[in-house]
Design an enzyme around this catalytic site. Structure first.
Site, short mmCIF file in Angstrom:
data_model
loop_
_atom_site.label_atom_id
_atom_site.label_comp_id
_atom_site.label_asym_id
_atom_site.label_seq_id
_atom_site.Cartn_x
_atom_site.Cartn_y
_atom_site.Cartn_z
N HIS A 188 0.81 -1.23 0.00
CA HIS A 188 0.00 0.00 0.00
C HIS A 188 0.84 1.27 0.00
O HIS A 188 0.47 2.27 -0.60
CB HIS A 188 -0.94 0.00 1.21
CG HIS A 188 -2.16 -0.80 0.97
ND1 HIS A 188 -2.35 -2.05 1.51
CD2 HIS A 188 -3.25 -0.56 0.20
CE1 HIS A 188 -3.51 -2.53 1.10
NE2 HIS A 188 -4.08 -1.64 0.31
N ARG A 295 -10.80 4.61 -0.72
CA ARG A 295 -10.22 3.84 0.38
C ARG A 295 -10.37 4.67 1.66
O ARG A 295 -9.53 5.52 1.96
CB ARG A 295 -8.75 3.54 0.12
CG ARG A 295 -8.49 2.54 -1.00
CD ARG A 295 -7.00 2.27 -1.13
NE ARG A 295 -6.68 1.12 -1.95
CZ ARG A 295 -6.34 1.18 -3.24
NH1 ARG A 295 -6.29 2.34 -3.87
NH2 ARG A 295 -6.04 0.09 -3.91
N ASP A 455 -5.16 -7.99 -3.77
CA ASP A 455 -5.33 -9.04 -2.77
C ASP A 455 -5.68 -10.37 -3.43
O ASP A 455 -5.23 -11.42 -2.99
CB ASP A 455 -6.41 -8.63 -1.75
CG ASP A 455 -5.82 -7.74 -0.68
OD1 ASP A 455 -4.73 -8.05 -0.18
OD2 ASP A 455 -6.44 -6.71 -0.35
N ARG A 465 1.78 -9.37 -0.69
CA ARG A 465 1.98 -8.16 -1.49
C ARG A 465 3.00 -7.23 -0.87
O ARG A 465 3.51 -6.33 -1.52
CB ARG A 465 0.64 -7.43 -1.72
CG ARG A 465 0.00 -6.97 -0.43
CD ARG A 465 -1.42 -6.54 -0.64
NE ARG A 465 -1.53 -5.21 -1.22
CZ ARG A 465 -2.69 -4.58 -1.41
NH1 ARG A 465 -3.82 -5.19 -1.09
NH2 ARG A 465 -2.73 -3.38 -1.91
N CYS A 502 -10.64 -2.89 -9.55
CA CYS A 502 -10.09 -1.64 -9.00
C CYS A 502 -8.72 -1.82 -8.35
O CYS A 502 -8.23 -0.93 -7.67
CB CYS A 502 -11.07 -1.03 -7.98
SG CYS A 502 -11.37 -2.08 -6.55
C1 PEP Z 1 -7.07 -4.73 -3.99
O1 PEP Z 1 -6.83 -5.55 -3.09
O2 PEP Z 1 -6.82 -4.92 -5.19
C2 PEP Z 1 -7.70 -3.44 -3.63
C3 PEP Z 1 -8.17 -2.62 -4.55
O3 PEP Z 1 -7.74 -3.11 -2.32
P1 PEP Z 1 -6.46 -2.57 -1.52
O4 PEP Z 1 -5.34 -2.38 -2.51
O5 PEP Z 1 -6.85 -1.34 -0.84
O6 PEP Z 1 -6.19 -3.71 -0.59
MG MG Z 2 -7.60 -5.23 -1.11
#
Ligand code: PEP
Ligand code: MG
Length: 546
Positions: A188, A295, A455, A465, A502
């Site tokens: 993130h 988010r 995810d 990740r 997304c």
């Molecule tokens: C994802 O997991 O692809 C997502 C959009 O949510 P985040 O990146 O906030 O976990």
């Molecule tokens: Mg996610």
């Protein structure tokens, strides 16, 4: 500045956010002392930061100085801060394990005593300039020990890793860079940095710096160079010379509901992801079909989420209304708090869990601790009176979770009804980011769904990740991930359910043709990716097929 005779040192990692930054290295440290006030708690990283900030402030005072004598004193003080003898003596003290405030005071003390004993008036006067410098820096150091995270104007923050909430607390400016010894391009923090335009390299390995080190951070090459040579600068500049297409530069096909379409005329919904309200300042709503993912865990990061204090209903309502007002009637998808995993919230998420990505996170946590969730639901219902707002639920794994969320929404709507408070009835969507959800999407009572490819890839490929060593595996183009996307697409078609994507893959122009061929028609991405993705979409020709 740096000692130009030092040979440059190269640390090769992985690119995580493009761009170049050059300036003093500021080491970010974590741990108990980071929040404790007082000079005694200051560490060597604080001293590095204090030196960099003091040098910057003195240089600013110097350029504003009208009087020759003042300019002379300030020049002298700035020079002392990069004096090789002082730097060597601090480096020795550091190796010997001396506390930094003590090391600084005694290094300056020796110089001051030497000047005081001089028969020359000029040098004796310089002693008080040094005392002033000593005290100024100690004051700055006390501030650093209080965990003040203001960076010098051009600086590179060096950290082992950085929590996304910490990233959001730092005032990042155009010349700043971030160098992470660990970390991954899909974490993130890297995603936030890309949205902010902060250059980042990750996975650089252990790096030891000396006070006053100057670094060159090459976000495109994924490299940090300490004490760079002119050749290093030229090479890094040419690697970063490619300027991304300006945003917005989307393809406008004319009067159709969507503003992007493939070469053969298939409409593709192009939405934008939002992490912070400030991102809206640089974006024209006319260039997107709407906001596909807000988010909220980042939206309120500055409002004290870190202490487990959640913004109240009125504060949230205000933020959601501002987003809807910006969107001018376009669709807005707001995701409920997705805490946990690499987005811990001290005081709310389980900080001691063995495996935070597989534990109580996302909707699991919202249902386990429903009060903050109910507050958020009420704020969302009230905001929905202003425009087309959809609620998106993160980390849904089994249908019972979504059913429980629906019940809570019904209950909170009834509370608002009874109070005579205006509200709307948002559609309820679910993230598809757990393989179980992709495989059984038809069983969920959802109004729409959005694939969280970040995810979904990490859970499918068993590749964290946030772990740079395996992030190559966590790729949406892996056949196993594509098979799950196919499954979700088939279920969605069968149920006439709107399905988009997304995750970061939506902002990767190189992967868009693949995702379109796998049946996806709606993408939500960081604003910076809109132009290149729109171009990639226009180049796709489905030739009459899907
Ligand atoms: C994802 O997991 O692809 C997502 C959009 O949510 P985040 O990146 O906030 O976990
Ligand atoms: Mg996610």
């Amino acid at each position: 500045m740096s000692d130009v005779s030092l040979p440059s040192r190269h640390f090769k990692g992985r690119p995580a956010s493009p761009g170049l930054a050059e300036g003093p290295i500021v080491v970010y440290r974590t741990g108990a002392a980071a929040s404790a006030p007082g000079l005694g708690d200051a560490g060597w990283a604080d001293l590095d930061l204090a030196i960099a900030l003091t040098a910057e402030r003195l240089a600013a005072l110097r350029s504003a100085a009208r009087n020759e004598q003042a300019a002379d004193i300030l020049d002298f003080q700035v020079e002392v801060l990069s004096d090789p003898t002082l730097i060597d003596s601090l480096a020795r003290a550091r190796t010997e394990g001396q506390p930094p405030a003590e090391a600084w005071t005694s290094a300056l003390g020796l110089e001051i005593a030497g000047l005081r004993g001089s028969p020359d008036d000029y040098f004796r006067e310089r002693a008080s300039d040094l005392e002033d410098l000593r005290d100024r820096l100690l004051q700055q150091l006390a501030g650093a020990a209080n965990d003040e995270l203001s960076l010098p104007q051009r600086a590179i923050l060096l950290a082992r890793d950085l929590a996304p909430s910490r990233f959001l607390e730092i005032q990042w400016g155009p010349g700043h860079g971030l160098a992470l010894m660990e970390g991954s391009p899909t974490a993130h923090v890297a995603m936030l940095a890309r949205a902010r335009g902060v250059a980042v390299a990750v996975g650089l390995g252990a790096i030891a710096t000396r006070p006053g080190s100057i670094g060159l951070l090459d976000g495109t090459g994924g490299e940090l160079i300490l004490d760079p040579s002119p050749d290093d600068r030229r090479a890094a500049a040419s690697r970063n010379a490619v300027t991304p297409p300006a945003v917005p530069a989307v393809i406008r096909p004319g009067p159709r509901p969507s503003i992007a379409c493939t070469g053969d005329g298939t409409a593709i919904e192009l939405m934008v992801n939002l992490n912070e309200l400030a991102e809206l300042d640089h974006l024209d709503p006319a260039d997107v079909d709407g906001i596909g993912l807000v988010r909220t865990e980042f939206l309120f990061a500055r409002a004290g989420l870190n202490d487990g204090h959640f913004p109240d209903e009125a504060t949230q309502l205000d933020a959601y209304r501002r987003i809807l007002a910006w969107a001018e009637g376009r669709r807005v998808v707001i995701r409920t708090l997705d805490a946990g995993g690499d987005k811990p919230i001290p005081g709310y998420t389980d900080m001691g869990g063995m495996n935070p990505f597989l534990g109580l996170r996302g909707v699991r946590l919202s249902l386990a601790r429903p009060e903050p969730f109910r507050t958020q639901v009420r704020a969302l219902l009230r905001a929905a009176a202003d425009g087309p707002l959809d609620i998106l639920i993160p980390m849904v794994t089994v249908p019972e979770e979504l059913a429980a969320v629906r019940r809570i929404i019904e209950e909170e709507a009834a509370v608002l009804d009874r109070a005579g408070t205006a509200h709307g009835r948002p559609r309820l969507g679910m993230m598809v980011e757990v393989p179980a959800a992709a495989l059984t999407l038809d069983r969920f009572d959802a109004d729409f769904a959005s694939i969280g490819s970040n995810d979904l890839a990490q859970y499918t490929m068993a590749a964290g990740r946030d772990d740079g060593a395996v992030s190559g595996l966590a790729d949406v183009a892996q056949p196993a991930v594509l098979a799950l996307i196919d499954s979700a697409v088939v279920h969605a078609r069968h149920r006439s359910l709107g399905l988009g994507l997304c995750g970061d893959a939506a902002g990767n122009a190189a992967q868009i043709p693949l995702l379109i061929r796998h049946g996806l028609r709606s993408f939500s991405m960081p604003a910076r990716a809109l132009a290149s993705v729109a171009q990639a979409i226009a180049a796709v020709d489905l030739g009459g097929g899907t």
